[in-house]
Design a protein around this motif. Structure first.
Motif, short mmCIF file in Angstrom:
data_model
loop_
_atom_site.label_atom_id
_atom_site.label_comp_id
_atom_site.label_asym_id
_atom_site.label_seq_id
_atom_site.Cartn_x
_atom_site.Cartn_y
_atom_site.Cartn_z
N SER A 1 -35.74 11.16 62.82
CA SER A 1 -34.36 11.45 63.28
C SER A 1 -34.63 12.91 63.69
CB SER A 1 -33.33 11.72 62.10
OG SER A 1 -33.47 12.55 61.39
N ARG B 1 -33.46 5.10 56.96
CA ARG B 1 -32.64 5.73 58.27
C ARG B 1 -31.31 5.27 58.57
NH1 ARG B 1 -34.06 7.87 63.22
NH2 ARG B 1 -32.13 7.95 64.57
N GLN B 2 -30.96 3.88 58.09
CA GLN B 2 -29.51 3.41 58.00
C GLN B 2 -28.85 4.30 57.19
OE1 GLN B 2 -28.95 -0.33 55.64
NE2 GLN B 2 -28.20 -0.91 57.92
N ASN C 1 -28.29 7.75 58.36
CA ASN C 1 -27.31 7.88 59.56
C ASN C 1 -26.03 7.98 59.09
OD1 ASN C 1 -29.21 7.83 61.54
ND2 ASN C 1 -28.65 6.04 62.54
N HIS D 1 -22.71 10.56 59.12
CA HIS D 1 -21.39 10.30 59.47
C HIS D 1 -20.22 10.82 58.49
CE1 HIS D 1 -23.37 7.96 62.56
NE2 HIS D 1 -22.39 7.90 63.14
N HIS E 1 -26.38 15.42 68.13
CA HIS E 1 -27.33 14.71 69.03
C HIS E 1 -26.81 14.89 70.44
CE1 HIS E 1 -29.06 11.28 71.11
NE2 HIS E 1 -27.93 10.66 70.95
N PHE F 1 -21.49 12.66 65.20
CA PHE F 1 -21.35 11.77 64.03
C PHE F 1 -19.96 11.77 63.57
CE2 PHE F 1 -25.42 13.29 64.38
CZ PHE F 1 -26.32 12.01 64.18
N TYR G 1 -33.56 0.84 64.59
CA TYR G 1 -32.81 2.11 63.79
C TYR G 1 -33.51 3.52 64.25
CZ TYR G 1 -29.16 0.66 60.89
OH TYR G 1 -27.74 0.42 60.63
N PRO H 1 -28.21 6.84 66.65
CA PRO H 1 -27.67 7.59 65.66
C PRO H 1 -26.36 6.83 65.02
CG PRO H 1 -26.73 7.93 67.96
CD PRO H 1 -27.73 7.18 68.07
N HIS I 1 -23.56 4.47 63.14
CA HIS I 1 -23.44 4.20 61.64
C HIS I 1 -23.68 2.73 61.51
CE1 HIS I 1 -21.05 3.48 57.90
NE2 HIS I 1 -20.90 4.64 57.91
#
Length: 415
Positions: free
Chosen positions: A255, A279-280, A283, A287, A295, A318, A355, A359, A361
């Motif tokens: 990321s 990564r999920q 992210n 948020h 980003h 986010f 992923y 970025p 959700h």
């Protein structure tokens, strides 16, 4: 760049960018442990947290530093997981954490030991399903890393979360990041100053620097002397692509987001991971802590595929406006992706493929799949999913035979 020295004994000041990093660490560490303890009959989880630039543990006014945040979050995770298991009638789980705290300054480590001791005593007294063992080291991180590896090997620990919160850029080698990812079931938080990183690239990889800044039409000697407009959104996008290109070889999921500060994007806080699930979760944590990181680019898939010279990129913080943009783009991007992949894609393969390049959700990704005129999600038995939160990794995303006309052609921005 000369490393910033904190006056830990006199009371180190907690900068705004550090507050934002700490907020993300505070949320993520608990989620990291919860996700790793999902199996209902898992009897224990053994893991390490390595703080490579630990500091003394407390800032002026008593604000906790990363070592104390880690202890607090591990304790909170043990309590939350076992409470949930008790409610469900499941056996408890024992957490065994080896906390490795390193700082190059021995006087700082002495203060850290004092700050950590009462919290560890409380854990031992009140948390019967949690064991924390602490190792203190006193070396520059690159010198300490072989000893850290020896500790992990001796303890037979393969799950490790590294926090490498350096000042400047030169205190952690990219080869070390790669070794951590290749050696352990690991994740890394990695901090650096973008200005020192640019100076590093100008010496070690000038071709990469020139290629990413080619739109400026400047030779490398002039790029080295540039006073970059750190508060400019397009500069954020350019720097983000530079960072991603430099580090994407280090891990499957990187990321490249900066810490969002009102005075400009000067510090990068990168998360390296080996699985889409990490990564999920990351992210989603961003948020939940909107505006902590930033980003610039696309909000859907292919987040970095925009042109620095045009107006395609947008600032993504986010937050709710960003999430609305993400859903709009995802509903266009996903059918185009499936058109390239053969019109059907397993959800697990879909996650693995997207992923590192979004970025978004997880809820926004799932909501983009249901009720879509061009898509349907089917179960292994052929039934159709009609609710986003019911979608499983064993399901399949399919293109409908008749697609809406404006999505058939692939625009230049989606590669």
């Amino acid at each position: 760049m000369v490393r910033k020295l904190y006056d830990w004994k006199g009371g180190a000041q907690l900068d705004e960018h550090s507050k934002r990093k700490h907020k993300i660490l505070h949320e993520y560490v608990l989620q990291y442990i919860v996700v790793r303890c999902k199996h209902p009959h898992q009897p224990r989880f053994r893991f390490a947290i390595v703080d490579g630039f630990a500091g003394a543990g407390r800032y002026a006014g008593g604000s906790p530093g990363s070592p104390l945040i880690f202890i607090d979050r591990v304790k909170a995770a043990a309590e939350a997981i076992n409470l949930s298991r008790a409610v469900e009638g499941l056996p408890h789980i024992n957490l065994e954490c080896h906390l490795i705290l390193n700082d190059a300054d021995s006087s700082v480590t002495s203060l850290l030991m004092q700050n950590v001791a009462p919290i560890l005593a409380e854990v031992r007294e009140t948390s019967k399903n949690l064991q924390i063992e602490v190792s203190f080291l006193n070396e520059p991180f690159e010198s300490a890393y072989p000893k850290i590896k020896a500790i992990l090997t001796s303890a037979k620990i393969t799950n490790a979360l590294f926090n490498l919160d350096q000042c400047g850029h030169s205190y952690v080698e990219r080869s070390t990041i790669l070794d951590i990812i290749n050696t352990y079931q690991s994740e890394i938080f990695y901090t650096f100053s973008i200005q020192s990183f640019l100076a590093f690239l100008s010496r070690t990889d000038p071709n990469l620097l020139l290629s990413q800044l080619s739109f400026l039409n400047l030779p490398i000697r002039e790029i080295e002397q540039l006073n970059f407009p750190m508060s400019n959104e397009r500069w954020l996008g350019t720097a983000e692509r530079l960072v991603f290109d430099a580090f994407q070889v280090c891990a499957p999921f990187v990321s490249p987001f900066s810490i969002h500060n009102p005075d400009g994007w000067r510090y990068w806080f990168i998360h390296f991971a080996k699985s889409y699930r990490a990564r999920q979760v990351y992210n989603n944590v961003l948020h939940d802590n909107s505006s902590a990181q930033a980003h610039f680019g696309r909000a859907g898939l292919n987040m970095l595929s925009y042109n620095s010279r045009d107006a395609e990129g947008h600032l993504y913080l986010f937050d709710e406006p960003g999430r609305t943009t993400a859903v709009d783009q995802l509903r266009d991007d996903i059918p185009r992706l499936l058109s390239k992949k053969g019109e059907a894609l397993n959800v697990l393969d879909f996650y693995d493929g997207i992923y590192n390049l979004t970025p978004a959700h997880s809820a926004d990704i799932l909501s983009s799949l249901v009720g879509h005129p061009d898509l349907r999600v089917t179960t292994k038995s052929g039934g159709e999913r009609r609710k986003a939160n019911n979608i499983k990794v064993t399901d399949t995303i399919r293109l409908n035979p008749q697609q809406t006309f404006h999505r058939v052609l692939l625009p230049a921005g989606i590669r």
